[in-house]
Design a protein around this motif. Structure first.
Motif, PDB file in Angstrom:
ATOM      1  N   VAL A  67       9.055   8.234  40.754  1.00  0.00           N
ATOM      2  CA  VAL A  67       8.036   7.831  41.475  1.00  0.00           C
ATOM      3  C   VAL A  67       8.357   6.997  43.051  1.00  0.00           C
ATOM      4  O   VAL A  67       9.587   6.873  43.196  1.00  0.00           O
ATOM      5  CB  VAL A  67       6.527   7.313  40.837  1.00  0.00           C
ATOM      6  CG1 VAL A  67       7.548   5.990  40.987  1.00  0.00           C
ATOM      7  CG2 VAL A  67       5.994   7.679  41.581  1.00  0.00           C
ATOM      8  N   GLU A  68       7.373   7.360  43.929  1.00  0.00           N
ATOM      9  CA  GLU A  68       7.355   6.183  45.318  1.00  0.00           C
ATOM     10  C   GLU A  68       7.435   5.443  45.736  1.00  0.00           C
ATOM     11  O   GLU A  68       6.574   4.421  44.072  1.00  0.00           O
ATOM     12  CB  GLU A  68       7.239   6.735  46.666  1.00  0.00           C
ATOM     13  CG  GLU A  68       7.194   6.705  47.808  1.00  0.00           C
ATOM     14  CD  GLU A  68       6.646   6.900  48.609  1.00  0.00           C
ATOM     15  OE1 GLU A  68       6.646   6.212  49.793  1.00  0.00           O
ATOM     16  OE2 GLU A  68       5.193   8.091  49.094  1.00  0.00           O
TER      17      GLU A  68
ATOM     18  N   GLN B 189       1.762   6.138  43.538  1.00  0.00           N
ATOM     19  CA  GLN B 189       3.084   4.787  44.602  1.00  0.00           C
ATOM     20  C   GLN B 189       3.084   3.558  43.095  1.00  0.00           C
ATOM     21  O   GLN B 189       2.203   2.993  43.494  1.00  0.00           O
ATOM     22  CB  GLN B 189       2.864   4.743  45.895  1.00  0.00           C
ATOM     23  CG  GLN B 189       2.465   5.754  46.693  1.00  0.00           C
ATOM     24  CD  GLN B 189       2.683   5.457  48.486  1.00  0.00           C
ATOM     25  OE1 GLN B 189       2.446   4.046  48.085  1.00  0.00           O
ATOM     26  NE2 GLN B 189       3.318   6.353  48.967  1.00  0.00           N
TER      27      GLN B 189
ATOM     28  N   LEU C 108       6.481   1.321  46.710  1.00  0.00           N
ATOM     29  CA  LEU C 108       5.843   0.429  47.404  1.00  0.00           C
ATOM     30  C   LEU C 108       5.782  -1.326  47.600  1.00  0.00           C
ATOM     31  O   LEU C 108       6.011  -1.581  48.332  1.00  0.00           O
ATOM     32  CB  LEU C 108       4.273   1.250  47.273  1.00  0.00           C
ATOM     33  CG  LEU C 108       3.661   0.133  48.530  1.00  0.00           C
ATOM     34  CD1 LEU C 108       3.774   1.297  50.003  1.00  0.00           C
ATOM     35  CD2 LEU C 108       1.952   0.599  48.218  1.00  0.00           C
TER      36      LEU C 108
ATOM     37  N   LEU D  33      -2.123   3.111  43.611  1.00  0.00           N
ATOM     38  CA  LEU D  33      -0.794   2.039  43.147  1.00  0.00           C
ATOM     39  C   LEU D  33      -1.058   1.672  41.448  1.00  0.00           C
ATOM     40  O   LEU D  33      -2.009   1.170  41.066  1.00  0.00           O
ATOM     41  CB  LEU D  33      -1.033   1.121  44.312  1.00  0.00           C
ATOM     42  CG  LEU D  33      -1.824   0.790  45.307  1.00  0.00           C
ATOM     43  CD1 LEU D  33      -1.765  -0.535  46.024  1.00  0.00           C
ATOM     44  CD2 LEU D  33      -0.782   2.507  46.047  1.00  0.00           C
TER      45      LEU D  33
ATOM     46  N   ARG E 270       3.949  -2.374  54.263  1.00  0.00           N
ATOM     47  CA  ARG E 270       3.789  -0.605  53.997  1.00  0.00           C
ATOM     48  C   ARG E 270       2.947  -0.550  54.814  1.00  0.00           C
ATOM     49  O   ARG E 270       3.094   1.190  54.677  1.00  0.00           O
ATOM     50  CB  ARG E 270       4.657  -1.194  53.069  1.00  0.00           C
ATOM     51  CG  ARG E 270       6.533  -0.814  52.837  1.00  0.00           C
ATOM     52  CD  ARG E 270       6.723  -1.163  51.242  1.00  0.00           C
ATOM     53  NE  ARG E 270       8.067  -2.498  51.604  1.00  0.00           N
ATOM     54  CZ  ARG E 270       8.562  -2.904  51.104  1.00  0.00           C
ATOM     55  NH1 ARG E 270       7.379  -3.084  50.280  1.00  0.00           N
ATOM     56  NH2 ARG E 270       9.167  -3.635  51.265  1.00  0.00           N
TER      57      ARG E 270
ATOM     58  N   LYS F  29      -5.672   6.604  47.453  1.00  0.00           N
ATOM     59  CA  LYS F  29      -4.422   6.947  47.100  1.00  0.00           C
ATOM     60  C   LYS F  29      -4.737   6.119  45.663  1.00  0.00           C
ATOM     61  O   LYS F  29      -5.452   4.724  45.673  1.00  0.00           O
ATOM     62  CB  LYS F  29      -3.549   5.749  48.482  1.00  0.00           C
ATOM     63  CG  LYS F  29      -2.072   6.226  48.089  1.00  0.00           C
ATOM     64  CD  LYS F  29      -1.099   5.109  48.801  1.00  0.00           C
ATOM     65  CE  LYS F  29      -0.691   5.715  50.384  1.00  0.00           C
ATOM     66  NZ  LYS F  29       0.000   5.147  50.927  1.00  0.00           N
TER      67      LYS F  29
END
Ligand SMILES: Nc1ncnc2c1ncn2[C@@H]1O[C@H](COP(=O)(O)OP(=O)(O)OP(=O)(O)O)[C@@H](O)[C@H]1O
Ligand SMILES: [Mg+2]
Lengths: 92, 267
Positions: free
Chosen positions: B197-198, B169, B200, B140, B239, B138
């Protein structure tokens, strides 16, 4: 910007300016087209169309539009002949 | 159990990647997770000082890659948290001393022993970025509510997708609620509209981050002290652990008095 300006609805805030400028610049970044290229494309389009019909060259606009799925090049080309006829004047 | 590999990156420099990496690593370790942070900024190592481990470095990432030590020997154990480690970057080498496949190999070795591997990426979109992103599960993306930082974040988000590590994210850092309220800083919603974009995490501007880096003690290790960047980092960690933590709105609404004050100050 001052609170009074905003109260009077005078200017947009600097964050609104930032957002608009970003949206514009990212449209070009994502399309990988330099903004100056649009001027070149515009001139070429004018030449091609002008061979066939009279156009209002000053009012030709070529810009990039973006939605989530695609980029599209949008050209607006006002034709002189049509407008002149509508106005009842002789086309030039 | 296999570790999750998180890469912290940004495009633009100085937006807070190292700060985010140190605090997330510490916050996850404080939740009982086994965490190793890797400084992938070869030649400009910084994560060691932000985490306060600079005096304990013997071996670094390049020593591991070039076979001068075993991976375990390059993992500095944090004395304040039982399961927090740092693999420092080399300070005297350049980013070409490590390749993306070296990073994948190292992270694969760590997967079985750790819950999280957190990689602090250098700024830019060159080799160092590709090294940091290659092993990621993932990615960030850290940015600030500022035109140039958001623009670079957009570029990075595209590159992450091109490397098939997407979707990234977002962590929006250094938000100043009063400026957002005044209309002089992009809001969280503005940035999300632009970047698609998501989200976080949203981290406020907080002077204590500088104090923390002066001390070499990540802010989240300072204990709970109300609404602060520390709390925001802890929320990001929760999260990541799958908790549904609501976002705190970081806009300081303008009151009549604050407007009057601003007016009198000629702002
Ligand atoms: N939320 C915050 N509030 C206040 N200061 C911050 C915040 N986040 C980061 N900073 C400060 O900003 C500076 C840059 O942060 P940091 O070193 O984490 O950025 P970086 O993205 O890792 O930089 P580089 O690209 O050089 O690696 C540091 O002085 C740090 O203390
Ligand atoms: Mg850094």
């Amino acid at each position: 910007m001052s609170w009074l300006d905003r109260l009077l609805g005078k200017n947009e805030t600097s964050s609104q300016m930032a957002k608009q400028r970003l949206q514009m610049v990212l449209t070009y970044d994502r399309s990988d087209l330099p903004p100056g290229l649009l001027e070149v494309i515009k001139d070429d389009i004018i030449q091609v169309i002008a061979k066939h019909t009279a156009i209002d060259t000053d009012k030709v606009v070529v810009h990039l539009e973006q939605n989530t799925q695609e980029n599209r090049l949008v050209a607006e080309i006002p034709l002189l002949a049509a407008r002149a006829r509508r106005n009842g004047a002789a086309s030039k | 159990m296999s570790a999750q590999i998180l890469t912290i990156t940004s495009g633009k420099g100085g937006v807070g990647k190292t700060t985010v990496a140190a605090n997330l690593a510490a916050a996850l370790a404080m939740m009982g997770k086994r965490v190793v942070a890797i400084d992938a900024d070869i030649g400009l190592r910084n994560l060691d000082v932000v985490m306060g481990l600079e005096n304990r470095i013997v071996y670094d990432l390049v020593d591991v890659v070039e076979g001068r030590c075993r991976l375990r020997q390059a993992m500095i154990k944090d004395k304040r948290q039982p399961e927090l480690y740092l693999i420092p970057a080399a300070q005297t080498r350049d980013k070409n001393a490590v390749s993306p496949s070296d990073m994948v190999l190292i992270c694969d070795q760590l997967r079985e022993e750790m819950d999280y591997v957190i990689i602090d990426s250098p700024a830019g979109i060159e080799r160092g970025f590709r090294n940091a992103v290659a092993p990621a599960d993932k990615v960030l993306v850290v940015t600030n509510p500022e035109v140039s930082a958001v623009r670079d974040a957009d570029r990075i988000i595209g590159l992450i997708e091109a490397e098939e590590k997407g979707p990234g994210q977002l962590i929006l850092n250094r938000v100043k609620p009063a400026m957002v309220g005044r209309g002089d800083m992009l809001s969280v919603d503005d940035v999300l509209d632009i970047l698609a974009v998501e989200l976080l995490g949203v981290i406020p501007e907080d002077e204590r981050i500088l104090v923390a880096s002066n001390q070499g003690l990540p802010l989240v290790m300072h204990g709970v002290n109300g609404a602060s960047a520390g709390e925001a980092f802890r929320n990001v960690a929760r999260r990541l652990e799958g908790e549904d933590v609501p976002f705190v709105e970081l806009v300081q609404k303008q009151t009549f008095m604050s407007r009057l004050r601003a007016l009198m100050n000629g702002q």
